[in-house]
Design a protein around this motif. Structure first.
Motif, PDB file in Angstrom:
ATOM      1  N   THR A   1      27.087   0.482   1.555  1.00 31.83           N
ATOM      2  CA  THR A   1      26.488   0.673   0.072  1.00 31.83           C
ATOM      3  C   THR A   1      25.078  -0.262   0.173  1.00 31.83           C
ATOM      4  O   THR A   1      24.894  -1.109   0.705  1.00 31.83           O
ATOM      5  CB  THR A   1      27.437  -0.211  -0.895  1.00 31.83           C
ATOM      6  OG1 THR A   1      28.588   0.206  -0.966  1.00 31.83           O
ATOM      7  CG2 THR A   1      26.958  -0.052  -2.365  1.00 31.83           C
ATOM      8  N   PRO A   2      24.110   0.786  -0.352  1.00 30.49           N
ATOM      9  CA  PRO A   2      22.724  -0.048  -0.349  1.00 30.49           C
ATOM     10  C   PRO A   2      22.882  -1.519  -0.990  1.00 30.49           C
ATOM     11  O   PRO A   2      23.566  -1.927  -2.031  1.00 30.49           O
ATOM     12  CB  PRO A   2      21.907   0.966  -1.584  1.00 30.49           C
ATOM     13  CG  PRO A   2      22.864   2.157  -1.468  1.00 30.49           C
ATOM     14  CD  PRO A   2      24.270   1.851  -1.469  1.00 30.49           C
ATOM     15  N   GLY A   3      21.947  -2.211  -0.286  1.00 31.41           N
ATOM     16  CA  GLY A   3      21.863  -3.673  -0.562  1.00 31.41           C
ATOM     17  C   GLY A   3      23.020  -4.640   0.099  1.00 31.41           C
ATOM     18  O   GLY A   3      23.124  -5.995   0.100  1.00 31.41           O
TER      19      GLY A   3
ATOM     20  N   SER B   1      19.530  -2.570   3.990  1.00 30.75           N
ATOM     21  CA  SER B   1      18.676  -3.192   3.029  1.00 30.75           C
ATOM     22  C   SER B   1      17.893  -1.962   2.496  1.00 30.75           C
ATOM     23  O   SER B   1      16.696  -2.048   1.606  1.00 30.75           O
ATOM     24  CB  SER B   1      17.608  -3.954   3.895  1.00 30.75           C
ATOM     25  OG  SER B   1      16.778  -3.125   5.017  1.00 30.75           O
ATOM     26  N   ARG B   2      18.158  -0.603   2.692  1.00 31.78           N
ATOM     27  CA  ARG B   2      17.605   0.420   1.941  1.00 31.78           C
ATOM     28  C   ARG B   2      18.510   0.689   0.645  1.00 31.78           C
ATOM     29  O   ARG B   2      19.392   0.060   0.048  1.00 31.78           O
ATOM     30  CB  ARG B   2      18.112   1.583   2.958  1.00 31.78           C
ATOM     31  CG  ARG B   2      17.390   1.587   4.439  1.00 31.78           C
ATOM     32  CD  ARG B   2      15.842   1.437   4.317  1.00 31.78           C
ATOM     33  NE  ARG B   2      15.493   1.444   5.844  1.00 31.78           N
ATOM     34  CZ  ARG B   2      14.632   0.448   6.038  1.00 31.78           C
ATOM     35  NH1 ARG B   2      14.215  -0.311   5.508  1.00 31.78           N
ATOM     36  NH2 ARG B   2      14.319   0.440   7.376  1.00 31.78           N
ATOM     37  N   ARG B   3      17.721   1.773  -0.171  1.00 32.26           N
ATOM     38  CA  ARG B   3      18.295   2.183  -1.413  1.00 32.26           C
ATOM     39  C   ARG B   3      19.124   3.453  -1.531  1.00 32.26           C
ATOM     40  O   ARG B   3      19.301   4.089  -2.285  1.00 32.26           O
ATOM     41  CB  ARG B   3      17.069   2.225  -2.517  1.00 32.26           C
ATOM     42  CG  ARG B   3      16.459   0.782  -2.537  1.00 32.26           C
ATOM     43  CD  ARG B   3      15.624   0.607  -3.856  1.00 32.26           C
ATOM     44  NE  ARG B   3      16.198   1.116  -5.104  1.00 32.26           N
ATOM     45  CZ  ARG B   3      17.214   0.581  -5.829  1.00 32.26           C
ATOM     46  NH1 ARG B   3      17.622  -0.605  -5.396  1.00 32.26           N
ATOM     47  NH2 ARG B   3      17.555   0.907  -6.878  1.00 32.26           N
ATOM     48  N   ASP B   4      19.639   3.685  -0.078  1.00 35.06           N
ATOM     49  CA  ASP B   4      20.538   5.012  -0.117  1.00 35.06           C
ATOM     50  C   ASP B   4      21.848   4.487   0.829  1.00 35.06           C
ATOM     51  O   ASP B   4      21.623   3.562   1.576  1.00 35.06           O
ATOM     52  CB  ASP B   4      19.666   5.917   0.535  1.00 35.06           C
ATOM     53  CG  ASP B   4      19.301   5.786   1.787  1.00 35.06           C
ATOM     54  OD1 ASP B   4      18.942   4.779   2.589  1.00 35.06           O
ATOM     55  OD2 ASP B   4      18.586   6.682   2.340  1.00 35.06           O
ATOM     56  N   TYR B   5      22.819   5.211   0.837  1.00 36.87           N
ATOM     57  CA  TYR B   5      23.818   4.806   1.778  1.00 36.87           C
ATOM     58  C   TYR B   5      23.560   5.104   3.244  1.00 36.87           C
ATOM     59  O   TYR B   5      22.906   5.776   3.431  1.00 36.87           O
ATOM     60  CB  TYR B   5      25.092   5.814   1.201  1.00 36.87           C
ATOM     61  CG  TYR B   5      25.765   5.319  -0.083  1.00 36.87           C
ATOM     62  CD1 TYR B   5      26.762   4.340  -0.317  1.00 36.87           C
ATOM     63  CD2 TYR B   5      25.132   5.939  -1.342  1.00 36.87           C
ATOM     64  CE1 TYR B   5      27.238   3.926  -1.233  1.00 36.87           C
ATOM     65  CE2 TYR B   5      25.806   5.628  -2.472  1.00 36.87           C
ATOM     66  CZ  TYR B   5      26.866   4.471  -2.508  1.00 36.87           C
ATOM     67  OH  TYR B   5      27.262   4.119  -4.005  1.00 36.87           O
TER      68      TYR B   5
ATOM     69  N   TRP C   1      26.411  -1.831  -7.135  1.00 33.70           N
ATOM     70  CA  TRP C   1      25.396  -0.651  -7.311  1.00 33.70           C
ATOM     71  C   TRP C   1      25.657   0.355  -8.272  1.00 33.70           C
ATOM     72  O   TRP C   1      24.824   0.675  -8.791  1.00 33.70           O
ATOM     73  CB  TRP C   1      25.772  -0.102  -5.759  1.00 33.70           C
ATOM     74  CG  TRP C   1      24.706   1.196  -5.515  1.00 33.70           C
ATOM     75  CD1 TRP C   1      25.194   2.542  -5.397  1.00 33.70           C
ATOM     76  CD2 TRP C   1      23.478   1.213  -5.302  1.00 33.70           C
ATOM     77  NE1 TRP C   1      24.092   3.237  -5.306  1.00 33.70           N
ATOM     78  CE2 TRP C   1      23.115   2.424  -5.145  1.00 33.70           C
ATOM     79  CE3 TRP C   1      22.501   0.207  -5.225  1.00 33.70           C
ATOM     80  CZ2 TRP C   1      21.395   2.845  -4.804  1.00 33.70           C
ATOM     81  CZ3 TRP C   1      21.030   0.612  -4.976  1.00 33.70           C
ATOM     82  CH2 TRP C   1      20.766   1.940  -4.886  1.00 33.70           C
TER      83      TRP C   1
END
Length: 160
Positions: A46-48, A108-112, A157
């Motif tokens: 999951t992002p984050g 650390s990205r904003r996508d899976y 998320w």
């Protein structure tokens, strides 16, 4: 090395893997195959999300086909763990881990981040260790705790 070579071929065709697994809209671990000598998992981060340091006590091949997985590596030290480096693993790349590797993983990205994980043993029954992210205190690996981390990350998320 043969498993690594096969996973390299698989992640080279990311579109085929995306079609086979469908869109990733939730983090988690899906078992594709498990036997005493080999486990194959589909893992979506999951992002984050960040997972504490842990070991596998078996070799592993990680093949990213979507997003990116950020690995930090450690070795045992008198105080618990000592950081030894890291590696970003973007889509299309493969990481081979020896049976003594200790690492933590983050998205650390904003996508899976989506990957195939292949292990040289039974991922679910082999006794392993994990370490507290802050104190680096060692404890027995707890897969239920890992699953809760995925669920908590999914809940965060989905709330935006």
């Amino acid at each position: 090395m043969a498993v690594r070579d096969l996973v390299v071929e698989l992640v080279a065709d990311r579109a085929a893997l995306e079609q086979a697994f469908g869109p990733v809209d939730r983090g988690g671990i899906t078992t594709l195959h498990v036997a005493p000598d080999l486990t194959v998992l589909h893992v979506a981060w999951t992002p984050g999300m960040a997972l504490y340091p842990h070991d596998h006590r078996m070799w592993a091949v990680i093949g990213m086909y979507g997003g990116q997985e950020d690995n930090a590596f450690y070795r045992r030290s008198p105080g618990g763990l000592e950081a030894t480096g890291g590696r970003e693993l973007p889509a299309g790349e493969v990481l081979l881990l020896g049976d003594d590797v200790i690492h933590s993983v983050a998205n650390s990205r904003r996508d899976y981040a989506a990957a195939l994980h292949v292990y040289g043993g039974d991922f679910f029954t082999t006794e392993r260790s994990e370490w507290d992210s802050e104190t680096h205190e060692e404890r027995p690996r707890d897969l239920a705790r890992t699953r809760r981390l995925f669920e908590e990350a999914n809940a965060r998320w989905s709330k935006g």
